[in-house]
Scaffold this motif. Structure first.
Motif, PDB file in Angstrom:
ATOM      1  N   VAL A 251       0.847  -1.198   0.000  1.00 55.30           N
ATOM      2  CA  VAL A 251       0.000   0.000   0.000  1.00 55.30           C
ATOM      3  C   VAL A 251       0.886   1.252   0.000  1.00 55.30           C
ATOM      4  N   THR A 252       1.948   1.221   0.794  1.00 55.05           N
ATOM      5  CA  THR A 252       2.859   2.372   0.851  1.00 55.05           C
ATOM      6  C   THR A 252       3.535   2.589  -0.505  1.00 55.05           C
ATOM      7  N   PHE A 253       3.992   1.492  -1.119  1.00 54.55           N
ATOM      8  CA  PHE A 253       4.587   1.613  -2.455  1.00 54.55           C
ATOM      9  C   PHE A 253       3.543   2.097  -3.472  1.00 54.55           C
ATOM     10  N   GLY A 254       2.323   1.655  -3.318  1.00 53.10           N
ATOM     11  CA  GLY A 254       1.258   2.095  -4.217  1.00 53.10           C
ATOM     12  C   GLY A 254       1.023   3.596  -4.101  1.00 53.10           C
ATOM     13  N   ALA A 255       1.066   4.112  -2.859  1.00 55.70           N
ATOM     14  CA  ALA A 255       0.909   5.562  -2.650  1.00 55.70           C
ATOM     15  C   ALA A 255       2.051   6.301  -3.342  1.00 55.70           C
ATOM     16  N   LEU A 256       3.247   5.720  -3.270  1.00 63.02           N
ATOM     17  CA  LEU A 256       4.404   6.305  -3.947  1.00 63.02           C
ATOM     18  C   LEU A 256       4.171   6.335  -5.468  1.00 63.02           C
ATOM     19  N   ALA A 257       3.672   5.216  -5.987  1.00 59.25           N
ATOM     20  CA  ALA A 257       3.424   5.137  -7.434  1.00 59.25           C
ATOM     21  C   ALA A 257       2.354   6.140  -7.867  1.00 59.25           C
ATOM     22  N   LEU A 258       1.333   6.323  -7.063  1.00 64.15           N
ATOM     23  CA  LEU A 258       0.286   7.300  -7.384  1.00 64.15           C
ATOM     24  C   LEU A 258       0.870   8.705  -7.439  1.00 64.15           C
ATOM     25  N   PHE A 259       1.804   8.952  -6.521  1.00 62.41           N
ATOM     26  CA  PHE A 259       2.442  10.270  -6.460  1.00 62.41           C
ATOM     27  C   PHE A 259       3.348  10.494  -7.671  1.00 62.41           C
ATOM     28  N   GLN A 260       4.102   9.462  -8.040  1.00 62.64           N
ATOM     29  CA  GLN A 260       5.083   9.624  -9.110  1.00 62.64           C
ATOM     30  C   GLN A 260       4.498   9.454 -10.520  1.00 62.64           C
ATOM     31  N   HIS A 261       3.312   8.877 -10.591  1.00 61.56           N
ATOM     32  CA  HIS A 261       2.695   8.647 -11.908  1.00 61.56           C
ATOM     33  C   HIS A 261       1.283   9.222 -11.886  1.00 61.56           C
ATOM     34  N   ASN A 262       1.243  10.543 -11.992  1.00 58.27           N
ATOM     35  CA  ASN A 262      -0.013  11.260 -11.817  1.00 58.27           C
ATOM     36  C   ASN A 262      -1.107  10.777 -12.768  1.00 58.27           C
ATOM     37  N   VAL A 263      -0.709  10.328 -13.960  1.00 63.42           N
ATOM     38  CA  VAL A 263      -1.707   9.872 -14.925  1.00 63.42           C
ATOM     39  C   VAL A 263      -2.488   8.674 -14.357  1.00 63.42           C
ATOM     40  N   TRP A 264      -1.812   7.883 -13.521  1.00 58.01           N
ATOM     41  CA  TRP A 264      -2.533   6.752 -12.917  1.00 58.01           C
ATOM     42  C   TRP A 264      -3.444   7.198 -11.789  1.00 58.01           C
ATOM     43  N   LYS A 265      -3.046   8.247 -11.104  1.00 62.48           N
ATOM     44  CA  LYS A 265      -3.929   8.818 -10.092  1.00 62.48           C
ATOM     45  C   LYS A 265      -5.233   9.256 -10.767  1.00 62.48           C
ATOM     46  N   GLU A 266      -5.069   9.901 -11.921  1.00 68.21           N
ATOM     47  CA  GLU A 266      -6.262  10.361 -12.643  1.00 68.21           C
ATOM     48  C   GLU A 266      -7.111   9.193 -13.154  1.00 68.21           C
ATOM     49  N   PRO A 288       9.818  -4.309  -4.692  1.00 66.12           N
ATOM     50  CA  PRO A 288      10.380  -5.488  -4.029  1.00 66.12           C
ATOM     51  C   PRO A 288       9.629  -5.869  -2.756  1.00 66.12           C
ATOM     52  N   PHE A 289       9.367  -7.151  -2.599  1.00 63.11           N
ATOM     53  CA  PHE A 289       8.878  -7.630  -1.298  1.00 63.11           C
ATOM     54  C   PHE A 289       9.503  -8.983  -0.966  1.00 63.11           C
ATOM     55  N   ALA A 290       8.933 -10.102  -1.434  1.00 63.23           N
ATOM     56  CA  ALA A 290       9.595 -11.387  -1.215  1.00 63.23           C
ATOM     57  C   ALA A 290      10.777 -11.465  -2.197  1.00 63.23           C
ATOM     58  N   PRO A 291      12.002 -11.629  -1.706  1.00 57.03           N
ATOM     59  CA  PRO A 291      13.152 -11.634  -2.617  1.00 57.03           C
ATOM     60  C   PRO A 291      13.338 -12.961  -3.349  1.00 57.03           C
ATOM     61  N   PHE A 292      13.221 -14.065  -2.612  1.00 55.69           N
ATOM     62  CA  PHE A 292      13.412 -15.409  -3.183  1.00 55.69           C
ATOM     63  C   PHE A 292      12.743 -16.416  -2.257  1.00 55.69           C
ATOM     64  N   LEU A 293      12.626 -17.652  -2.719  1.00 57.74           N
ATOM     65  CA  LEU A 293      11.998 -18.716  -1.929  1.00 57.74           C
ATOM     66  C   LEU A 293      12.898 -19.941  -1.953  1.00 57.74           C
ATOM     67  N   TYR A 404      11.050  -0.255   2.130  1.00 59.99           N
ATOM     68  CA  TYR A 404       9.938   0.685   1.928  1.00 59.99           C
ATOM     69  C   TYR A 404      10.540   2.082   1.827  1.00 59.99           C
ATOM     70  N   PRO A 405       9.779   3.072   1.346  1.00 66.28           N
ATOM     71  CA  PRO A 405      10.355   4.412   1.185  1.00 66.28           C
ATOM     72  C   PRO A 405      10.918   4.915   2.519  1.00 66.28           C
ATOM     73  N   GLU A 406      12.108   5.465   2.420  1.00 75.40           N
ATOM     74  CA  GLU A 406      12.870   5.920   3.589  1.00 75.40           C
ATOM     75  C   GLU A 406      12.030   6.760   4.563  1.00 75.40           C
TER      76      GLU A 406
END
Ligand code: HEM
Length: 418
Positions: A251-266, A288-293, A404-406
């Motif tokens: 969700v936090t990364f998604g908020a970042l993506a919405l911020f950085q890709h305004n066209v998707w926010k729209e 990135p989340f699960a790196p490997f299994l 996650y974002p710093e």
């Protein structure tokens, strides 16, 4: 027989793995130009595989098993001991049905409703605050959602420390030292607490809602017709609650993506179902989340001319496969459009594992994850107004697992759209 695949020389590379994080396997795959190389980790010979064919191989139950594949340090922090992650064969399939039975359409819809409700309550509080940090706030939202959805009474619980403990368990997986120890302590505390709840239920001093995860874990019978022991019931309940709280990272990364890709926010503001689905899928692929299994070779077999030896640990490159340029055009570009006509392959988009969820170890919570993500993104774009102050560090490290974002993603000037 000599190894016929590229080999990373040296006694042990565990330190490099911890230091390089998400890039450890992908960078070696690209250096060696291979989907298959050998290294040494945790004092043993390990083969790393990746790509679509690698994923297909990894989920072949005739070739791999999970017994002995999950290190104790991961069991004692992230998953719990003797959890579903470590089971094979009939015991695994039976336990898996238990988890999958929680994911009916009706229950998933309810999960969405609870998520929206808790976002509303939280956002109303943020409106009175000077600023809110999503990575601190969202765990509390999702902790309430997870408990309510699972039938766990939260009136008696302080949600903030509980949410913190769930995050500590996730934070522990790629860490050594105090960050790892914190996760172990959190798990111990939680297992004791939820074991207590299971005992209460079995003594009929508490009656959770039928169909809820708490009810199911308490009364489930295994493939030998026996109830789970109290500890295991608590461990598996935690394997429903913790990952829901862990959706915070996405969700936090998604908020970042919405911020950085305004066209998707729209696009999300237009509110069409397809856009939010594609956006959520791309967030799961890109960040990135699960790196490997890990899994162990069941019996010797050959693949691409290489002999895999019985008992050997094999790691599947999850992050690298999600960024494989044979599967994804310009994999390091965030582009939800790639999911518009996606074929829905089970071995290419593997942020939550690959293959068939019923017979293999693929995550049973993907629909739940998407539900929580989509509801959260719709809320952020359609029901809330906020600004993202420039004075914050939105970068994230690929060497930290998880990451996650710093800044934790700071928002200000929150109000609820009327
Ligand atoms: C397994 C990722 C959310 C429950 C897994 C696996 C991954 C994963 C990588 C291992 C696959 C394998 O071993 O082959 C994630 C991510 C999530 C998430 C990134 C979102 C943040 C959920 C949710 C639930 C859940 C919401 C439950 C409500 C489980 C369980 C397993 C599992 C029970 C073990 C399955 C098995 O061993 O058969 N997940 N998951 N996960 N996940 Fe998730």
């Amino acid at each position: 027989k000599h190894s016929d695949i590229p080999k990373e020389e040296g006694l042990d590379h565990s330190l490099a793995l911890i230091q390089e994080g998400y890039e450890y396997i992908p960078s070696r795959r690209s250096k060696f130009k291979t989907d298959l190389f050998e290294t040494r980790l945790l004092g043993q010979k390990v083969v790393c595989i990746g790509g679509q064919e690698g994923a297909e191989l990894f989920y072949d139950n005739d070739k791999f098993e999970r017994k002995g594949a999950v290190p104790k340090r991961i069991q004692k922090s992230l998953f719990g001991e003797n959890a579903i992650h470590t089971l094979d064969g009939e015991a695994h399939e039976h336990r898996k049905l238990l988890f999958m039975s929680l994911m009916t359409e009706e229950r998933l819809e309810q999960l969405g409703e609870l998520t929206r409700e808790e976002w509303r309550l939280a956002a109303a509080e943020w409106a009175k605050m000077d600023k809110a940090v999503l990575f601190d706030e969202v765990p509390q939202i999702l902790c309430r959602v997870a408990c309510r959805w699972a039938g766990v009474p939260i009136d008696a619980i302080e949600v903030k420390p509980l949410a913190r403990d769930f995050i500590a368990m996730v934070e522990a997986f790629g860490a050594v030292g105090s960050r790892h120890q914190k996760g172990r302590k959190a798990r111990k505390k939680m297992e004791d607490y939820f074991e207590g709840l299971i005992v209460e239920i079995r003594h009929r001093r508490m009656e959770p809602i039928e169909g809820s995860a708490l009810h199911k874990m308490a009364w489930h019978r295994d493939h030998k017709e026996k109830h789970l022991d109290e500890h295991t019931a608590a461990v598996e309940l935690l394997n429903v609650l913790r990952p829901i709280v862990a959706v915070t990272y996405l969700v936090t990364f998604g908020a970042l993506a919405l911020f950085q890709h305004n066209v998707w926010k729209e696009k999300l503001q237009d509110g069409d179902e397809e856009s939010v689905q594609m956006f959520a899928q791309e967030v799961r692929r890109f960040y990135p989340f699960a790196p490997f299994l890990g899994a162990k070779v069941k019996n010797d077999f050959e693949w691409k001319g290489h002999t895999f030896e019985k008992g050997q640990l094999v790691l599947l490159d999850v992050y690298g496969t999600n960024h494989d340029n044979r599967l994804w055009e310009e994999p390091y570009v965030f582009n939800p459009e790639r999911f518009r006509n996606w074929n829905g392959g089970i071995f290419d988009l593997i942020p939550q594992g690959g293959g068939d969820e019923a017979t293999g170890h693929r995550c049973p919570g993907e629909m739940a994850t998407l539900q929580v993500m989509k509801t959260s993104f719709s809320f952020l774009t359609n029901e809330m107004i906020y600004n993202v102050p420039m004075e914050q560090d939105l970068s994230y490290s690929l060497s930290r697992m998880p990451t996650y974002p710093e800044s934790g993603f700071v928002i200000q000037g929150v109000s609820i759209k009327s």
